[in-house]
Scaffold this active site. Structure first.
Site, PDB file in Angstrom:
ATOM      1  N   GLU A  71       1.125 132.122  23.520  1.00 33.74           N
ATOM      2  CA  GLU A  71      -0.215 131.728  23.054  1.00 33.74           C
ATOM      3  C   GLU A  71      -0.486 130.291  23.484  1.00 33.74           C
ATOM      4  OE1 GLU A  71      -0.151 131.653  18.796  1.00 33.74           O
ATOM      5  OE2 GLU A  71       0.541 133.711  18.676  1.00 33.74           O
ATOM      6  N   LYS A 123      -1.012 126.435  22.954  1.00 32.81           N
ATOM      7  CA  LYS A 123      -0.666 125.465  21.917  1.00 32.81           C
ATOM      8  C   LYS A 123      -1.881 124.559  21.753  1.00 32.81           C
ATOM      9  CE  LYS A 123       2.984 122.335  20.453  1.00 32.81           C
ATOM     10  NZ  LYS A 123       2.138 121.251  19.988  1.00 32.81           N
ATOM     11  N   ASP A 145      -4.228 121.716  20.614  1.00 35.27           N
ATOM     12  CA  ASP A 145      -3.961 120.326  20.275  1.00 35.27           C
ATOM     13  C   ASP A 145      -4.963 119.857  19.230  1.00 35.27           C
ATOM     14  OD1 ASP A 145      -2.614 117.987  20.414  1.00 35.27           O
ATOM     15  OD2 ASP A 145      -3.529 117.295  22.275  1.00 35.27           O
ATOM     16  N   TYR A 166      -3.420 131.259  13.751  1.00 32.99           N
ATOM     17  CA  TYR A 166      -2.419 131.979  14.545  1.00 32.99           C
ATOM     18  C   TYR A 166      -1.207 132.455  13.757  1.00 32.99           C
ATOM     19  CZ  TYR A 166      -1.031 127.054  14.631  1.00 32.99           C
ATOM     20  OH  TYR A 166      -0.748 125.773  14.271  1.00 32.99           O
ATOM     21  N   LYS A 203       5.742 122.503  26.806  1.00 36.84           N
ATOM     22  CA  LYS A 203       4.721 121.470  27.027  1.00 36.84           C
ATOM     23  C   LYS A 203       4.427 121.309  28.512  1.00 36.84           C
ATOM     24  CE  LYS A 203       4.407 118.360  23.837  1.00 36.84           C
ATOM     25  NZ  LYS A 203       3.520 118.004  22.741  1.00 36.84           N
ATOM     26  N   CYS A 238     -22.507  86.756  33.383  1.00 36.40           N
ATOM     27  CA  CYS A 238     -22.889  88.106  32.956  1.00 36.40           C
ATOM     28  C   CYS A 238     -23.571  88.838  34.113  1.00 36.40           C
ATOM     29  CB  CYS A 238     -23.833  87.999  31.763  1.00 36.40           C
ATOM     30  SG  CYS A 238     -24.546  89.577  31.283  1.00 36.40           S
ATOM     31  N   CYS A 274     -27.466  89.040  32.940  1.00 35.50           N
ATOM     32  CA  CYS A 274     -28.358  87.907  32.694  1.00 35.50           C
ATOM     33  C   CYS A 274     -27.855  86.611  33.330  1.00 35.50           C
ATOM     34  CB  CYS A 274     -28.555  87.714  31.191  1.00 35.50           C
ATOM     35  SG  CYS A 274     -27.092  87.060  30.376  1.00 35.50           S
ATOM     36  N   CYS A 326     -20.555  88.155  26.693  1.00 41.07           N
ATOM     37  CA  CYS A 326     -21.784  87.435  27.008  1.00 41.07           C
ATOM     38  C   CYS A 326     -22.409  87.054  25.684  1.00 41.07           C
ATOM     39  CB  CYS A 326     -22.745  88.320  27.813  1.00 41.07           C
ATOM     40  SG  CYS A 326     -24.395  87.607  27.945  1.00 41.07           S
ATOM     41  N   CYS A 357     -29.775  88.230  26.468  1.00 37.51           N
ATOM     42  CA  CYS A 357     -29.251  89.000  27.601  1.00 37.51           C
ATOM     43  C   CYS A 357     -29.944  90.361  27.675  1.00 37.51           C
ATOM     44  CB  CYS A 357     -27.742  89.187  27.453  1.00 37.51           C
ATOM     45  SG  CYS A 357     -27.057  90.371  28.611  1.00 37.51           S
TER      46      CYS A 357
END
Ligand code: IVH
Length: 673
Positions: free
Chosen positions: A121, A123, A125, A231, A319, A413, A416, A429, A434
């Protein structure tokens, strides 16, 4: 309508809605249009308004979440929730099969006996949970915790649409183990919203699921599109299943969600082929998978194999290696966030990774670039952590040609040109004018999760700022129809719609405005809490750190950020402008909890009572109490009717006060029945 007719219609509607939920959320095959569904739902709500006693915990209306808790109760699992050992190679899988064979037959032959066929099946997560149905009704949900005891997350699980509140065929006890997950398709949107709120992004969907289930307020959980897959078997009474295949079929027949893919394998070759097949398919699933789970199919064989102290002998996880790809880093660009933080972004040669094309990856911050010695022109290995956010994990330094360039933090920046300054790890900034920050702030204010101003998306925000029509959120409300028409591609109809949308936003709920202001660390959840605890925005603005911190979910950092925001003169000025434009500053009316001795108490109900169990549950919930289905030392009262059984004995053992209906009526301050 007469009460009896209403109850009949209500139960028919509830069954019909549940069937549509199942078709939509489990089978992914809707059987009704959204409008027709809404009609049914509306009718159900109307009935419940007229006859409040119909609002039972398993009503579809309760999916929106009930009372917030102050802490989770601890639940002892009827059967231990075990974890799995991991394997990483075909050799490990082969060794596992040999161990099983040897334990069963005393030798490690590859000739599978009838009793040692396996299943494979995905797995999933997510977050491991246990769900319990008693007499066909969803009764209890818990996290794994330490395997023996977990958190009672019943109310949070109730909000998950793919979890039926009733079984198709009631049995005394059905407990199933499974995984709650945050669907991948919704994950990026969630993170975008969080970042917009100045909240940290979740690293992957599993963290998003875990973070959601940890919320004490089920209403917040209801806002997250969590889903569930079951499951494994737990405690069962009235259920006979002999194998994993049989069990999953049974779960399905009960209307419960199961993994969409499972393979029956009778040899090592079949097992390895199944693992390989799953690896190719798993990126199409709605959930992240980090492996395959191999299980002995027969439940009787499992029982004879038993468990070690750590994990069952009859199952193992395989895994898959984390998905990686190697690609070229062409350039680094710098994004300016709402609060001025500059984030470096890797612009990559597009490459396929874990089922999608990746052309950008976050470099997080400049310290990370230095630590990994990432340079422009490098070949880099990228990985999808949790399969969603690609990140650069390492540089292929032996592939360097000498033409690579060091990545220098920008001095000014990118939006600006103001000089940037360091703020710990972050380059920021600090220019309050800005344009990039202003744009991001406006976008945040207008987005669906905040003030929900339809039509005011990224492109229009950019236009408005560049045309110097808007420089602050308050300016939005000064926009005129004629001004809008001066913008390129702005038609009369769109201009009218925007003016109407802005007008409509003035009466939004207070939490949307609080959230929309963009106070650092104040996300939608915190904003709702604030609305709940303050009558209006002015009282919130005047609150001190202590008052703020007394609110659940508002910690030290958030409280400090809120007071800092409201002390700044420019923010005060903005509030005055918003007030002058007629924005709603008032919190919504709440139906107060009747303050009785039941408030904050946990009560277990048992035995035969003069009214339905739901009737008593309703009284307890409305009084701010909590109904639990199992007795523990933390139970405050056992409400016992006639023919009470094991719960009564247990309450006596633990010294939990036992009350009858008359005593209950006194506590609840209602007339005895
Ligand atoms: S069976 C006693 N099946 O993986 C065996 N577990 O790393 C119980 N998981 O704690 C687990 N998908 O939370 C099983 N199809 C699946 C699974 C699965 C995910 C989780 C589960 C377990 C963890 C072990």
């Amino acid at each position: 309508m007469k009460k009896a007719d209403a109850a009949k219609r209500h139960s028919a509607l509830a069954a019909e809605i549940s069937a549509h939920d199942r078709a939509y959320y489990i089978d992914a095959a809707p059987t009704i249009s959204d409008q027709d569904y809404d009609k049914l739902y509306r009718e159900l709500l109307d009935l419940e308004t007229e006859f409040p006693e119909l609002v039972t915990p398993d009503s579809p209306s309760q999916r929106v979440g009930g009372q917030a808790l102050s802490a989770f109760q601890q639940i002892k699992h009827a059967q231990r929730m075990e974890s799995l050992d991991n394997t990483y190679s075909p050799e490990d899988v082969s060794a596992f099969v040999d161990r099983v064979q040897k334990a069963l037959h005393g030798s490690s032959t590859d000739l599978f006996a009838e009793s040692t066929d396996f299943t494979v099946e995905p797995k999933i997560d997510g977050v491991a949970v246990s769900v319990r149905y008693e007499n066909g009704k969803f009764a209890l949900g818990a996290t794994r915790g330490d395997g023996t005891t977990g958190d009672d997350i019943t109310e949070n699980l109730r909000t998950i649409r793919s979890l039926p509140m009733k079984l198709k065929h009631p049995v005394p006890v059905l407990e199933a183990r499974g995984e709650v997950y945050f669907p991948r398709a919704n994950f990026e949107r969630l993170n975008a919203q969080r970042l917009a709120a100045g909240e940290p992004a979740f690293a992957n969907p599993r963290n998003a699921a875990a973070g959601s289930l940890k919320q004490l307020d089920p209403k917040l959980v209801a806002k997250r599109p969590l889903a569930i897959v079951l499951y494994g078997p737990g405690q069962l009474d009235g259920v006979t299943c002999t194998s994993q295949l049989d069990w999953l079929k049974y779960l399905k027949s009960q209307g419960l969600p199961t993994p969409e893919w499972i393979k029956h394998s009778r040899s090592k070759e079949e097992l390895l082929a199944a693992i390989e097949e799953l690896d190719k398919l798993r990126h199409n699933f709605a959930y992240d998978t980090d492996g395959a789970v191999i299980k002995v199919n027969s439940l009787a064989t499992r029982a004879s194999l038993g468990s070690t102290a750590k994990a069952p002998r009859w199952a193992i996880a395989y895994k898959y290696a984390a998905e990686q790809a190697v690609t070229r880093l062409h350039a680094v660009t710098f994004q300016v966030g709402r609060t001025g933080v500059i984030t470096p972004v890797a612009e990559l040669e597009p490459t396929l990774l874990a089922g999608s094309t990746v052309s950008r990856a976050t470099l997080h911050n400049f310290d990370e670039i230095k630590r990994k010695d990432i340079r422009i022109g490098d070949l880099v290995t990228i990985e999808k952590a949790g399969e969603v956010i690609p990140a650069v994990v390492k540089v292929e330094t032996d592939q360097r040609t000498g033409n690579e360039h060091i990545i220098e933090p920008p001095a000014t920046c990118p939006a600006c040109q103001a000089t940037l300054s360091w703020d710990g790890l972050f380059l920021r900034c600090t220019n309050i004018d800005c344009s990039a920050q202003i744009k991001r702030k406006l976008q945040h204010f207008a987005h669906r999760g905040a003030m929900d101003i339809e039509g005011l998306g990224e492109a229009l925000v950019d236009q408005l700022v560049e045309a110097k029509l808007v420089n602050d959120i308050a300016d939005l409300y000064t926009l005129t129809y004629d001004q809008l028409l001066t913008l390129e591609r702005m038609a009369e109809k769109s201009a009218n719609n925007l003016i109407a949308a802005l007008q409509a936003s003035k009466s939004r709920e207070l939490w949307r405005l609080i959230f929309g202001l963009g106070i650092l660390h104040v996300g939608a959840g915190a904003a709702r809490q604030l609305e709940h605890h303050f009558p209006d925005l002015d009282t919130l603005a005047a609150a001190n750190v202590d008052q703020l911190q007394s609110i659940p979910e508002i910690g030290e950092i958030v409280a400090a950020s809120i007071t800092a925001y409201f002390t700044k003169p420019e923010n005060r000025e903005r509030l005055e402008k918003l007030r002058a434009h007629g924005l709603n500053f008032k919190a919504a009316e709440r139906t107060p909890i009747v303050d009785t001795a039941l408030r904050g108490k946990t009560i277990v109900i048992t035995g035969t009572l003069s009214q339905s169990r739901e009737h008593f549950e309703e009284i307890i919930r409305k009084a701010g109490g909590k109904v639990s289905s199992s007795i523990s030392k933390k139970t405050n009262y056992l409400l016992a009717g006639t023919d009470a059984g094991s719960k009564l004995t247990k309450a006596q053992e633990l010294g939990v006060p036992i009350i009858d209906e008359i005593a209950f009526s006194k506590l609840a301050e209602i007339a005895p029945i």
